[in-house]
Design a protein around this motif. Structure first.
Motif, PDB file in Angstrom:
ATOM      1  N   UNK A 323      61.429  46.703   4.506  1.00 31.75           N
ATOM      2  CA  UNK A 323      61.760  45.320   4.842  1.00 31.75           C
ATOM      3  C   UNK A 323      60.831  44.425   4.023  1.00 31.75           C
ATOM      4  N   UNK A 324      61.410  43.595   3.167  1.00 31.64           N
ATOM      5  CA  UNK A 324      60.614  42.711   2.303  1.00 31.64           C
ATOM      6  C   UNK A 324      60.740  41.261   2.761  1.00 31.64           C
ATOM      7  N   UNK A 325      59.610  40.589   2.790  1.00 34.68           N
ATOM      8  CA  UNK A 325      59.632  39.128   2.878  1.00 34.68           C
ATOM      9  C   UNK A 325      59.242  38.580   1.506  1.00 34.68           C
ATOM     10  N   UNK A 326      59.489  37.305   1.305  1.00 34.46           N
ATOM     11  CA  UNK A 326      59.104  36.683   0.035  1.00 34.46           C
ATOM     12  C   UNK A 326      58.838  35.205   0.256  1.00 34.46           C
ATOM     13  N   UNK A 327      58.555  34.535  -0.832  1.00 36.25           N
ATOM     14  CA  UNK A 327      58.226  33.109  -0.791  1.00 36.25           C
ATOM     15  C   UNK A 327      59.336  32.269  -0.147  1.00 36.25           C
ATOM     16  N   UNK A 328      60.582  32.770  -0.211  1.00 37.00           N
ATOM     17  CA  UNK A 328      61.729  31.996   0.260  1.00 37.00           C
ATOM     18  C   UNK A 328      62.269  32.458   1.607  1.00 37.00           C
ATOM     19  N   UNK A 329      61.676  33.478   2.207  1.00 35.01           N
ATOM     20  CA  UNK A 329      62.179  34.008   3.475  1.00 35.01           C
ATOM     21  C   UNK A 329      62.140  32.931   4.553  1.00 35.01           C
ATOM     22  N   UNK A 330      63.226  32.814   5.285  1.00 35.78           N
ATOM     23  CA  UNK A 330      63.313  31.802   6.347  1.00 35.78           C
ATOM     24  C   UNK A 330      62.825  32.384   7.662  1.00 35.78           C
ATOM     25  N   UNK A 331      62.070  31.586   8.374  1.00 32.19           N
ATOM     26  CA  UNK A 331      61.538  32.035   9.661  1.00 32.19           C
ATOM     27  C   UNK A 331      62.672  32.380  10.623  1.00 32.19           C
ATOM     28  N   UNK A 332      63.756  31.609  10.577  1.00 29.87           N
ATOM     29  CA  UNK A 332      64.864  31.881  11.497  1.00 29.87           C
ATOM     30  C   UNK A 332      65.539  33.221  11.183  1.00 29.87           C
ATOM     31  N   UNK A 333      65.506  33.642   9.926  1.00 33.97           N
ATOM     32  CA  UNK A 333      66.068  34.941   9.582  1.00 33.97           C
ATOM     33  C   UNK A 333      65.202  36.083  10.102  1.00 33.97           C
ATOM     34  N   UNK A 334      63.893  35.881  10.071  1.00 39.59           N
ATOM     35  CA  UNK A 334      62.980  36.865  10.661  1.00 39.59           C
ATOM     36  C   UNK A 334      63.206  36.949  12.159  1.00 39.59           C
ATOM     37  N   UNK A 335      63.352  35.795  12.797  1.00 40.12           N
ATOM     38  CA  UNK A 335      63.606  35.776  14.243  1.00 40.12           C
ATOM     39  C   UNK A 335      64.923  36.467  14.576  1.00 40.12           C
ATOM     40  N   UNK A 336      65.939  36.281  13.738  1.00 38.37           N
ATOM     41  CA  UNK A 336      67.236  36.929  13.978  1.00 38.37           C
ATOM     42  C   UNK A 336      67.100  38.444  13.883  1.00 38.37           C
ATOM     43  N   UNK A 337      66.352  38.917  12.911  1.00 41.60           N
ATOM     44  CA  UNK A 337      66.148  40.361  12.766  1.00 41.60           C
ATOM     45  C   UNK A 337      65.400  40.920  13.973  1.00 41.60           C
ATOM     46  N   UNK A 338      64.343  40.251  14.362  1.00 40.40           N
ATOM     47  CA  UNK A 338      63.552  40.739  15.494  1.00 40.40           C
ATOM     48  C   UNK A 338      64.364  40.724  16.786  1.00 40.40           C
ATOM     49  N   UNK A 339      65.172  39.687  16.970  1.00 39.90           N
ATOM     50  CA  UNK A 339      66.005  39.631  18.177  1.00 39.90           C
ATOM     51  C   UNK A 339      67.021  40.773  18.187  1.00 39.90           C
ATOM     52  N   UNK A 340      67.615  41.047  17.034  1.00 38.66           N
ATOM     53  CA  UNK A 340      68.595  42.144  16.955  1.00 38.66           C
ATOM     54  C   UNK A 340      67.920  43.478  17.269  1.00 38.66           C
ATOM     55  N   UNK A 341      66.726  43.691  16.743  1.00 40.74           N
ATOM     56  CA  UNK A 341      66.025  44.950  16.997  1.00 40.74           C
ATOM     57  C   UNK A 341      65.581  45.073  18.455  1.00 40.74           C
ATOM     58  N   UNK A 342      65.161  43.974  19.043  1.00 40.08           N
ATOM     59  CA  UNK A 342      64.790  44.033  20.462  1.00 40.08           C
ATOM     60  C   UNK A 342      65.970  44.506  21.302  1.00 40.08           C
ATOM     61  N   UNK A 343      67.152  43.964  21.000  1.00 44.41           N
ATOM     62  CA  UNK A 343      68.336  44.343  21.756  1.00 44.41           C
ATOM     63  C   UNK A 343      68.727  45.788  21.540  1.00 44.41           C
ATOM     64  N   UNK A 344      68.627  46.256  20.316  1.00 46.62           N
ATOM     65  CA  UNK A 344      69.056  47.607  20.003  1.00 46.62           C
ATOM     66  C   UNK A 344      68.056  48.685  20.421  1.00 46.62           C
ATOM     67  N   UNK A 345      66.783  48.330  20.443  1.00 42.52           N
ATOM     68  CA  UNK A 345      65.745  49.312  20.768  1.00 42.52           C
ATOM     69  C   UNK A 345      65.389  49.315  22.247  1.00 42.52           C
ATOM     70  N   UNK A 346      65.945  48.383  23.004  1.00 41.57           N
ATOM     71  CA  UNK A 346      65.595  48.268  24.417  1.00 41.57           C
ATOM     72  C   UNK A 346      65.975  49.539  25.162  1.00 41.57           C
TER      73      UNK A 346
END
Length: 346
Positions: A323-346
């Motif tokens: 998983x790569x972040x970069x200078x242009x990564x949006x915080x909301x996209x990180x939040x979307x990924x983390x929310x998806x993983x929380x739901x799937x790993x619960x």
């Protein structure tokens, strides 16, 4: 689709596009001999606390690695690298096609140590038939490494000392240097890198530029005739100002470090929150590249919305992805990924 598979999926920082547009119809000399390249070089030398350094601008990482290494070595000499080093695994044998062998060393974490370099070099000359094998003359490292790990100042000092003792050049690939220098475990400065290497480069392609890498040479031997090598390897861009403008824009107002720190902060957020979810890591990376182990079933459910780089098969039901972040990564996209993983790993 939200892409976390690499750190060069976007174009460039908006300030660069604005400056390129504003200067588009100016007439300047070619081949990097324009006022923008000169000004960018001065900005970089100041940031490196290396006023006597030579700074040259090339287009991409593979071209830069081949140009720097082939300029430094004679035909019978090779370069020591970790087996995972970019020049060994991800450049289609570009360096070796130029006649210089990659002399590889297995490492636990992608990093070479001073002890490994000393042992390899000493073993070469201890062999009675050493003249029948490729002579080690340069050490190649990258910071961060290909697997996201970083060098601490004490490690770089030890490596540089060994290189000086054994007559080896030390070359640091800085394609992702900004991300290494701004992560929370780092204790190096850009000035340290300049003082503890013979030549290195500051990556722009992965850190805010449309394209481009800035080579910084501090060793007097390597400065000589470098532009001849640039020309021969196709690295002397006719419209050189396009590179100078980009690096001038990145280094004015410390923009390069600010945008790198953004990527590092988001990578640390991903790392910390996934760790709290019980996710295991394939590599303990402190930089913008996070290597996580996830169930194949989870990756299958994520694939329509998120893109990752496949790293390795871990077991029958788990894979490691980058998983790569970069200078242009949006915080909301990180939040979307983390929310998806929380739901799937619960």
């Amino acid at each position: 689709m939200i892409r976390f598979n690499s750190d060069y999926t976007e174009g460039c920082h908006p300030a660069i596009l604005e400056r390129l547009a504003a200067t588009n119809m100016e007439q300047t000399p070619g081949y990097g001999e324009d006022v923008y390249c000169a000004a960018a070089a001065e900005q970089i030398k100041e940031a490196c606390a290396a006023p006597e350094a030579a700074v040259h601008f090339l287009v991409g990482g593979t071209q830069t690695n081949v140009t720097v290494i082939s300029a430094a070595l004679r035909h019978y000499q090779g370069v020591i690298t970790a087996v995972t080093g970019h020049i060994n695994v991800h450049e289609t044998g570009a360096l070796e096609s130029c006649g210089h062998k990659c002399l590889t060393i297995e490492t636990a974490d992608g990093k070479l140590t001073a002890e490994q370099i000393a042992a390899y070099t000493d073993a070469h000359y201890a062999d009675a038939s050493f003249e029948h094998t490729v002579q080690p003359k340069m050490v190649y490292i990258s910071n961060p490494t290909e697997i996201g790990t970083i060098y601490k100042k004490a490690e770089l000092e030890a490596i540089y000392d060994v290189c000086k003792e054994r007559g080896l050049y030390l070359f640091l690939d800085g394609a992702r240097l900004g991300y290494g220098l701004t992560c929370r475990e780092n204790d190096l400065t850009l000035a340290d890198v300049a003082a503890l290497t013979d030549v290195f480069y500051i990556g722009g392609t992965k850190v805010g530029a449309l394209f481009g890498e800035a080579v910084v040479i501090t060793n007097e031997e390597l400065k000589r005739d470098f532009r001849y090598n640039m020309k021969q390897r196709g690295g002397m861009l006719a419209k050189g100002r396009l590179l100078g403008i980009q690096f001038l824009t990145l280094f004015e107002e410390k923009r390069y470090f600010e945008i790198s720190a953004h990527a590092s902060r988001l990578a640390e957020k991903i790392h910390d929150e996934l760790k709290d979810m019980g996710v295991k890591f394939y590599v303990d990376s402190p930089s913008n590249q996070q290597f996580v182990i996830l169930p194949d079933a989870v990756l299958e459910k994520l694939k329509d919305d998120f893109a990752f780089e496949y790293q390795a098969r871990v077991d029958d039901t788990h894979s490691a992805v980058r998983i790569c972040t970069c200078w242009a990564t949006k915080e909301e996209n990180v939040e979307a990924l983390l929310a998806a993983l929380r739901g799937l790993l619960r």
